[in-house]
Design a protein around this motif. Structure first.
Motif, mmCIF file in Angstrom:
data_model
loop_
_atom_site.group_PDB
_atom_site.id
_atom_site.type_symbol
_atom_site.label_atom_id
_atom_site.label_comp_id
_atom_site.label_asym_id
_atom_site.label_seq_id
_atom_site.Cartn_x
_atom_site.Cartn_y
_atom_site.Cartn_z
ATOM 1 N N PRO A 150 0.667 -1.131 -0.012
ATOM 2 C CA PRO A 150 -0.131 0.067 0.124
ATOM 3 C C PRO A 150 0.925 1.201 0.110
ATOM 4 C CG PRO A 150 -0.132 -1.267 2.139
ATOM 5 C CD PRO A 150 0.764 -2.114 1.159
ATOM 6 N N HIS A 151 2.023 1.038 0.560
ATOM 7 C CA HIS A 151 2.899 2.235 0.536
ATOM 8 C C HIS A 151 3.754 2.758 -0.814
ATOM 9 C CE1 HIS A 151 5.663 -1.033 1.887
ATOM 10 N NE2 HIS A 151 6.409 -0.439 1.339
ATOM 11 N N MET A 152 3.455 1.746 -1.844
ATOM 12 C CA MET A 152 4.172 2.147 -3.002
ATOM 13 C C MET A 152 3.093 2.297 -4.109
ATOM 14 S SD MET A 152 6.898 -1.045 -3.406
ATOM 15 C CE MET A 152 7.910 -1.655 -1.866
ATOM 16 N N THR A 153 3.690 2.990 -5.152
ATOM 17 C CA THR A 153 2.766 3.297 -6.092
ATOM 18 C C THR A 153 2.784 2.178 -6.973
ATOM 19 O OG1 THR A 153 4.654 3.929 -7.774
ATOM 20 C CG2 THR A 153 3.384 5.736 -6.584
ATOM 21 N N VAL A 154 1.696 2.127 -8.076
ATOM 22 C CA VAL A 154 1.616 1.114 -8.851
ATOM 23 C C VAL A 154 3.002 0.808 -9.627
ATOM 24 C CG1 VAL A 154 0.530 0.585 -11.124
ATOM 25 C CG2 VAL A 154 -0.781 1.378 -9.417
ATOM 26 N N ARG A 155 3.808 1.687 -10.159
ATOM 27 C CA ARG A 155 4.775 1.585 -10.861
ATOM 28 C C ARG A 155 5.915 0.994 -9.894
ATOM 29 N NH1 ARG A 155 5.467 6.331 -12.129
ATOM 30 N NH2 ARG A 155 5.041 6.362 -14.401
ATOM 31 N N ASP A 156 6.092 1.341 -8.670
ATOM 32 C CA ASP A 156 6.870 0.919 -7.674
ATOM 33 C C ASP A 156 6.718 -0.626 -7.343
ATOM 34 O OD1 ASP A 156 8.979 2.613 -7.631
ATOM 35 O OD2 ASP A 156 7.624 3.975 -6.212
ATOM 36 N N ASN A 157 5.375 -0.976 -7.134
ATOM 37 C CA ASN A 157 4.875 -1.987 -7.147
ATOM 38 C C ASN A 157 5.325 -3.104 -8.172
ATOM 39 O OD1 ASN A 157 2.968 -3.272 -4.737
ATOM 40 N ND2 ASN A 157 2.364 -1.174 -4.899
ATOM 41 N N ILE A 158 5.130 -2.776 -9.325
ATOM 42 C CA ILE A 158 5.393 -3.454 -10.327
ATOM 43 C C ILE A 158 6.941 -3.942 -10.383
ATOM 44 C CG2 ILE A 158 5.293 -3.870 -13.107
ATOM 45 C CD1 ILE A 158 2.703 -2.235 -12.846
ATOM 46 N N ALA A 159 7.665 -2.697 -10.370
ATOM 47 C CA ALA A 159 9.085 -2.850 -10.272
ATOM 48 C C ALA A 159 9.793 -3.470 -9.289
ATOM 49 C CB ALA A 159 9.730 -1.515 -10.651
ATOM 50 N N TYR A 160 9.006 -3.521 -8.061
ATOM 51 C CA TYR A 160 9.835 -4.095 -6.828
ATOM 52 C C TYR A 160 10.463 -5.416 -7.019
ATOM 53 C CZ TYR A 160 10.567 -5.632 -2.211
ATOM 54 O OH TYR A 160 11.232 -5.979 -1.068
ATOM 55 N N PRO A 161 10.123 -6.514 -7.626
ATOM 56 C CA PRO A 161 10.903 -7.503 -7.613
ATOM 57 C C PRO A 161 12.328 -7.204 -8.293
ATOM 58 C CG PRO A 161 8.774 -8.316 -8.243
ATOM 59 C CD PRO A 161 8.727 -6.643 -8.040
ATOM 60 N N LEU A 162 12.230 -6.510 -9.296
ATOM 61 C CA LEU A 162 13.282 -6.093 -10.277
ATOM 62 C C LEU A 162 14.422 -5.435 -9.397
ATOM 63 C CD1 LEU A 162 11.406 -5.161 -13.532
ATOM 64 C CD2 LEU A 162 12.779 -7.066 -12.992
ATOM 65 N N LYS A 163 13.800 -4.550 -8.420
ATOM 66 C CA LYS A 163 14.504 -3.595 -7.639
ATOM 67 C C LYS A 163 15.398 -4.447 -6.640
ATOM 68 C CE LYS A 163 14.086 -0.192 -3.763
ATOM 69 N NZ LYS A 163 13.467 0.044 -2.568
ATOM 70 N N VAL A 164 14.806 -5.634 -6.277
ATOM 71 C CA VAL A 164 15.246 -6.626 -5.321
ATOM 72 C C VAL A 164 16.405 -7.171 -6.194
ATOM 73 C CG1 VAL A 164 15.214 -8.758 -4.171
ATOM 74 C CG2 VAL A 164 13.479 -6.989 -3.892
ATOM 75 N N GLN A 165 16.131 -7.463 -7.489
ATOM 76 C CA GLN A 165 16.937 -8.195 -8.429
ATOM 77 C C GLN A 165 18.219 -7.280 -8.782
ATOM 78 O OE1 GLN A 165 14.610 -10.057 -11.010
ATOM 79 N NE2 GLN A 165 13.640 -11.284 -9.397
ATOM 80 N N LYS A 166 18.130 -5.847 -8.282
ATOM 81 C CA LYS A 166 19.185 -5.054 -8.479
ATOM 82 C C LYS A 166 19.259 -4.478 -9.888
ATOM 83 C CE LYS A 166 22.179 -5.667 -4.550
ATOM 84 N NZ LYS A 166 21.475 -6.954 -4.151
ATOM 85 N N VAL A 167 18.192 -4.284 -10.662
ATOM 86 C CA VAL A 167 17.978 -3.993 -11.928
ATOM 87 C C VAL A 167 18.069 -2.336 -11.731
ATOM 88 C CG1 VAL A 167 16.521 -3.672 -13.824
ATOM 89 C CG2 VAL A 167 16.844 -5.771 -12.581
ATOM 90 N N ARG A 177 -1.780 4.717 -5.758
ATOM 91 C CA ARG A 177 -1.194 3.750 -4.711
ATOM 92 C C ARG A 177 -2.506 2.674 -5.142
ATOM 93 N NH1 ARG A 177 1.922 5.917 -0.568
ATOM 94 N NH2 ARG A 177 3.282 7.453 -1.848
ATOM 95 N N PRO A 178 -2.242 1.518 -4.556
ATOM 96 C CA PRO A 178 -3.106 0.364 -4.733
ATOM 97 C C PRO A 178 -4.568 0.650 -4.059
ATOM 98 C CG PRO A 178 -1.274 -0.584 -4.084
ATOM 99 C CD PRO A 178 -0.728 0.900 -4.061
#
Lengths: 355, 299
Positions: A89-106, A131-132
Motif C-alpha cells: 500500500p505504501h508504493m505506487t503502482v509503478r514501484d509495486n510492479i518494479a519491486y521484484p526487479l529492484k530486489v534483483q538490482k535492476v 497507490r493500490p
C-alpha cells in the motif's frame, strides 16, 4: 521457459497433517495447468511447494532442467499472484510492479521501463502513479499480474487470483489471463476451487482430493470421462447424476426401472449409473417416470429434478420446455453418454460412455 | 471515495436520530466531568503560573500577581535548561531507542517462534510492565546498589552505578519497564501484515533486511508513529526516575517532572512550578502535533 517435474512430493505439516502424499505430476513447458479441488485438498500447498514457500517433507521438484527442491523461493525464478494480490500500500503502482526487479538490482531506468511495459500490456497506463488503495479490485488484480509478468519468470503461479472479483469482472479477467498466457507462453500453474474457471482456462488440469491427484487430463477429458465419482461430482456446473443400481444385461436396474446402456454385455455388480443432467431429456414417453420435484431457472435452461421411486434425477432442459412442479414426467438418458462406476471403489469401469 | 465521504458527513450532520440540542444534553454530564477534572486544573495552573503563590508562608495566604516574571526567571535558569537536556536524553534514550527499538526487535525475533514459547516470553515481558513503578524502582535500586547490589555481585566489581552513571541507570530502568508495551503493539502490527506481503518479496529474492526496510517498516508506519507518540509522551511526563535517584546527583537525572516537583513542593514555589508546568504542556503539544503531522503525511 520450463516445464515442471514433480516426483513423490510429500508434505506433512506439524501435527502429522499430511497435505500432499507422494504426489507425481508433470507439467509441460508453456502449459496452462489448473489445480482444482475442494478446500483443504492440498492444491494451495502444492502451489506453495512449487514456489518454495513450503519446503517439501520428501520428494523432488524440477523446474526446467534444474532440481530446485532445496532452493529458496528467490532462486527458483517463479512469480506468484496471491488471492489478496499482496500489493504494497505504501508504493505506487509503478514501484509495486518494479519491486521484484529492484530486489534483483535492476537499475532504476531499466526497471521502470519494464514496469511501464508490463503495465501497459495489462491496460494500466495512466494508473502508474496511483497507490493500490486508489484502484478498483480488477485494477489491483491486473497490477499483481503485471508485477509477476515484469520479472519474466520461468513459471507463473496463481493462487485463486480471481476469487475476490465480482462475477462480471471475473469473466473478463479470465479472458485476459488466458490471452496473456498464450502471448507470453510461460508455464502457468493455476489453483482454483471453481471448476468452471479451470475448464475455461486450462490446457490441462488435475483434480485433487486429500493430498492426492484423482485425475489429470484436458478439460474435455475430465468433463466427458471423469475417472471416478469424486471427479464426476466435482466437474460440471450441475453435478453428474450418480444413480445406484445393479448392472444387468446391457442395462442398469434400480428401484425406478431399467436404465439403458450401450455397448456393454457384462452383468452383475453394484454400480453407479453416471449421467450428466445435460444428457438427459424429459418427456412424456419412456420407461422411467416420476414426479417433478423442483425446477430451477438457469436462464436459457432449466434444471429439473425428478423424483423417480425416491431417487432424485436431475436434467437440464431448454427454457420453455420445462415441466411444472408436481407433473409426471419421464426421464430419458442418452445411452451413448452414460458412464458406469464401480460402487465400492468409485472408479470408472471400462466400456460404456463417451470416448 | 470522496463521494462516499461527503455522503457520510451529510448524513451525520443531518441528525436523523437526535437533534443537536439533544446530543448536547446527552454529552453534557461527561463534558462537565472533563471540565471539572481536566480543563479547570489546566486553567488554574496557567493562572498560578502568573502569580508568586507559595506552598507555605505569606505567599500561600496572599499570592501576588506577577505577570510573566516566573517565565522570564525560568527561561534564564540554567537548571531548567539542564533539566530539558536531561529529559531529552531520557526520552530519546529510554523511549525511542530503548523501548521502541528493543520492543520491535523482540517482536520481530519472536514472530516465527512456536506459539507457546512466544506466549511465555510475552508473559515474562508483560510482568515487567504491570509491576508497579515503585516496586520496579526498588528492584533496580537493589540491583544497582554499590555495596551489595546484584549487578556488582555478578560482575565481581564495585561500582556505584547510580552515582557514576545515573542517567544511564534510569534510562535502562525505564527501558526495562516499558519495552513490553512496544513489543506487544509491534507484535500485533506484525501479525496484521498479510503473509503474502513477505512471501511476494521472498519470491523476488529479498533478504530479511530488505524485507524489513522495503516492506515491513513502511507497512506498519502508522503503528510506529502511534507507539512513538504514546511512549515519548509517557516518558516525557514520567516521574518515576525520582524513585531511584531523586533527580540527583546534582541534577544529573532531574527530568522536567522532577524539576517541577522540586521547585513546587520541596522549595515551595507553587507559582514558579506552575509556570514550568505550562511550558511542559506546550512541549507535550508540540510532540503530539509533530507525530500527528508525520502520521497524516503517510497517506
Amino acid at each position: 521457459m520450463a516445464g515442471i517435474e514433480i516426483s513423490e512430493i510429500t508434505k506433512i505439516f506439524p501435527g502429522e497433517v499430511t497435505a500432499l502424499s507422494e504426489l507425481d505430476l508433470s507439467i509441460e513447458d508453456g502449459e496452462f495447468f489448473a489445480l482444482l479441488g475442494p478446500s483443504g485438498c492440498g492444491k494451495t500447498t502444492l502451489l506453495r511447494t512449487i514456489a518454495g514457500l513450503e519446503p517439501a517433507t520428501s520428494g523432488s521438484l524440477d523446474i526446467g532442467d534444474r532440481d530446485v527442491t532445496s532452493l529458496p523461493p528467490g532462486d527458483r525464478n517463479v512469480a506468484m499472484v496471491f488471492q489478496d494480490y499482496a500489493l504494497y500500500p505504501h508504493m505506487t503502482v509503478r514501484d509495486n510492479i518494479a519491486y521484484p526487479l529492484k530486489v534483483q538490482k535492476v537499475g532504476r531506468e531499466a526497471r521502470y521501463g519494464e514496469a511501464e511495459k508490463a503495465g501497459s500490456s495489462l491496460s494500466l497506463d495512466g494508473l502508474m502513479d496511483r497507490r493500490p488503495g486508489q484502484l478498483s479490485g480488477g485494477q489491483q488484480q491486473r497490477v499483481a499480474v503485471a508485477r509477476a509478468v515484469a520479472c519474466r519468470p520461468d513459471v507463473f503461479l496463481f493462487d485463486e487470483p480471481l476469487s475476490n472479483l465480482d462475477a462480471q469482472l471475473r469473466l473478463e479477467a479470465r479472458g485476459f489471463l488466458k490471452q496473456l498466457q498464450k502471448d507470453l507462453g510461460t508455464t502457468t500453474v493455476y489453483v482454483t476451487h471453481d471448476q468452471g474457471e479451470a475448464l475455461a482456462l486450462a490446457d490441462r488440469m488435475a483434480v485433487m482430493d486429500h493430498g492426492v491427484i484423482r485425475q489429470v487430463g484436458t478439460p474435455t477429458e475430465l468433463f466427458h470421462r471423469p475417472a471416478n465419482v469424486f471427479v464426476a461430482g466435482f466437474i460440471g456446473s450441475t453435478p453428474m447424476n450418480l444413480i445406484p443400481g445393479v448392472l444387468g444385461d446391457g442395462n442398469v436396474r434400480f428401484d425406478g426401472g431399467v436404465l439403458p446402456l450401450n455397448g456393454r454385455g457384462d452383468t452383475g455388480g453394484e454400480v453407479f449409473y453416471g449421467i450428466r443432467p445435460e444428457y438427459i431429456t424429459i418427456g412424456d414417453v419412456g420407461d422411467i417416470s416420476g414426479t417433478v420435484a423442483i425446477t430451477e431457472n438457469l436462464g436459457a435452461q432449466f434444471l429439473v429434478t425428478v423424483d423417480v421411486a425416491g431417487q432424485l434425477i436431475r436434467a437440464v432442459v431448454a427454457e420453455g420446455s420445462e415441466p411444472a412442479t408436481g407433473d409426471t414426467a419421464t426421464v430419458n438418458p442418452d445411452p451413448d453418454r452414460v458412464l458406469v462406476y464401480d460402487r465400492e471403489s468409485g472408479e470408472l469401469t471400462p466400456g460404456a460412455g463417451y470416448h | 471515495m470522496t463521494g462516499k465521504g461527503t455522503d457520510r458527513r451529510r448524513r451525520s450532520s443531518g441528525g436523523d436520530l437526535v437533534t443537536r440540542g439533544g446530543a448536547a444534553t446527552i454529552v453534557a454530564p461527561a463534558a462537565a466531568v472533563v471540565a471539572v477534572f481536566l480543563v479547570f486544573p489546566a486553567l488554574w495552573t496557567l493562572y498560578l503560573g502568573l502569580t508568586n503563590r507559595g506552598l507555605t508562608g505569606i505567599n500561600a495566604a496572599n499570592p501576588q500577581f506577577v505577570g510573566l516574571e516566573n517565565y522570564t526567571t525560568a527561561l534564564s535558569d540554567p537548571a531548567l535548561w539542564n533539566s530539558l537536556q536531561v529529559t531529552f536524553i531520557f526520552v530519546s534514550g529510554s523511549a525511542i531507542v530503548g523501548q521502541a527499538v528493543l520492543g520491535f526487535t523482540l517482536a520481530w525475533v519472536f514472530r516465527n517462534w512456536q506459539s507457546w514459547v512466544r506466549r511465555a516470553l510475552e508473559l515474562l515481558v508483560v510482568v515487567a510492565w504491570i509491576v508497579p513503578s515503585s516496586v520496579v524502582a526498588f528492584l533496580w535500586v537493589a540491583f544497582l546498589d554499590g555495596e551489595s547490589g546484584t549487578l556488582n555481585a555478578i560482575l565481581g566489581i564495585e561500582t556505584e552505578w547510580l552515582l557514576r552513571h545515573p542517567l544511564l541507570s534510569v534510562i535502562v530502568f525505564n527501558t526495562w519497564r516499558g519495552t513490553a508495551f512496544s513489543m506487544l503493539l509491534f507484535g500485533a502490527a506484525l501479525n496484521s501484515l498479510p503473509p503474502s506481503y513477505l512471501e511476494t518479496s521472498r519470491l523476488a529474492g529479498a533478504s530479511p533486511l530488505q524485507q524489513l526496510f522495503d516492506i515491513i517498516l513502511p507497512s506498519i508506519k502508522g503503528y510506529i508513529i502511534t507507539n512513538l507518540l504514546l511512549i515519548s509522551l509517557w516518558t516525557f511526563n514520567d516521574f518515576s526516575p525520582y524513585l531511584i535517584t531523586g533527580g540527583g546527583p546534582a541534577g544529573a537525572t532531574e527530568v522536567l517532572p522532577i524539576y517541577i516537583y522540586n521547585e513546587s513542593i520541596r522549595f515551595g514555589e507553587l507559582g514558579f512550578g506552575s509556570a514550568i508546568s505550562a511550558i511542559m504542556l506546550v512541549i507535550n503539544l508540540l510532540i503530539a502535533l509533530s507525530y500527528l503531522r508525520a502520521g497524516r503525511s503517510r497517506s
